[in-house]
Structures are given as C-alpha cells and as structure tokens.
Design an enzyme around this catalytic site. Structure first.
Site, mmCIF file in Angstrom:
data_model
loop_
_atom_site.group_PDB
_atom_site.id
_atom_site.type_symbol
_atom_site.label_atom_id
_atom_site.label_comp_id
_atom_site.label_asym_id
_atom_site.label_seq_id
_atom_site.Cartn_x
_atom_site.Cartn_y
_atom_site.Cartn_z
ATOM 1 N N HIS A 111 -24.556 8.396 -15.642
ATOM 2 C CA HIS A 111 -24.444 7.170 -16.352
ATOM 3 C C HIS A 111 -25.961 7.411 -17.492
ATOM 4 O O HIS A 111 -26.670 7.133 -17.676
ATOM 5 C CB HIS A 111 -25.505 6.184 -16.240
ATOM 6 C CG HIS A 111 -24.504 4.940 -15.183
ATOM 7 N ND1 HIS A 111 -24.594 5.256 -13.445
ATOM 8 C CD2 HIS A 111 -23.547 4.597 -15.168
ATOM 9 C CE1 HIS A 111 -23.890 4.141 -13.170
ATOM 10 N NE2 HIS A 111 -23.166 4.276 -13.587
HETATM 11 FE FE1 FES Z 1 -26.388 5.944 -12.651
HETATM 12 FE FE2 FES Z 1 -27.356 8.248 -11.974
HETATM 13 S S1 FES Z 1 -27.672 7.792 -14.083
HETATM 14 S S2 FES Z 1 -26.203 6.273 -10.775
#
Ligand code: FES
Length: 147
Positions: A111
């Site tokens: 993410h």
């Molecule tokens: Fe979501 Fe690393 S940013 S698991």
C-alpha cells in the site's frame, strides 16, 4: 525462539544483510555517513521522528538513528501496516514516486508506505508506526545477539 548471534565484521558500509529471528526477517545495515546524514533531512518528513510511540522501538533505539550505535541499523523487515515485506531502495531516484530528498530507505509494495533508513515511516502513509527494532545487544564490536 532462540537468540541469534550475528558476526557483523564483514558487513561493508552501505551493505544490508537479512537474518532470520523467530521466523521473521531481521535486517542489518551498516549505514554510510551519507545515509546517516539523510536522516537529518527526513527528520521533518516522518510521522514520529523520535519514535515516541510505544511498542516498536526499545528505549535504547529512541534516538534519531533508532539504533544502539549510529552505523548499524537493526530492524524487523515487516511493514507495521498489514505485514508485507518492504523493499530496500538505497539510491535516490530509484523510485520516481518517492518523496524529494529521499536518500534511500524502504518501500512497501502493498500500500505504498515509505520508510527512511532508520525505518521511520513517512507522514500520511498507511503504516501506523515505524518498523520494529528487535531486542539486540553487542557482544563485541563485531558481534551482536538478537533476541
Ligand atoms: Fe500496507 Fe505495508 S503499506 S502492508
């Protein structure tokens, strides 16, 4: 899990090694002067520069370097968001979407959380905290024990 002893005598400046501790990857990085200097820049860009939030940072790592000795960074290589494995990027410009002044660090592919070379998460990223610093200590100048 048993503590893990690591000989760091052959770890070169700028080099990263991964060892396993309790089934988790633990990163060891001998940071160069430039990499340490970059932490002064990212100080203003990370969410918790002094690692004051409880949980992921032992007392002895509640400093700008997040380590017992400046040079050697020791961290669990698991994102504090949902547990993916961030990738190291040690060259500026290696990732076009990363913040300006980014001298290297880690990018989580899941993410998009970015971390500096002390494992400090940049502001406004999904990861709620800096990367975990595991318990470790120096047995000598060239040997540490994790756990
Ligand atoms: Fe979501 Fe690393 S940013 S698991």
């Amino acid at each position: 899990g048993a503590p893990v002893e690591v000989d760091i005598s052959t770890l070169q400046p700028g080099e990263m090694r991964t060892v396993e501790w309790r089934g988790k990857p633990v990163w060891l990085i001998r940071r160069t002067k430039e990499q340490l200097d970059s932490l002064k820049v990212t100080n203003n860009e990370v969410a918790d520069p002094a690692s004051n939030r409880p949980g992921y940072t032992p007392k002895y790592a509640q400093n700008q370097w997040r380590s017992r000795k400046e040079e050697l960074f020791v961290a669990v290589g698991i994102c504090t968001h949902l547990g993916c494995s961030p990738s190291p990027y040690f060259k500026p410009g290696a990732q076009p979407s990363l913040p300006d002044n980014w001298e290297g660090g880690f990018l989580c592919p899941c993410h998009g959380s970015t971390f500096d070379l002390a494992g400090r998460v940049f502001k406004n990223k999904p990861a709620p905290d800096n990367l975990e610093v595991p318990p470790y200590q120096y047995l000598s100048d060239t040997k540490i024990i994790i756990g």
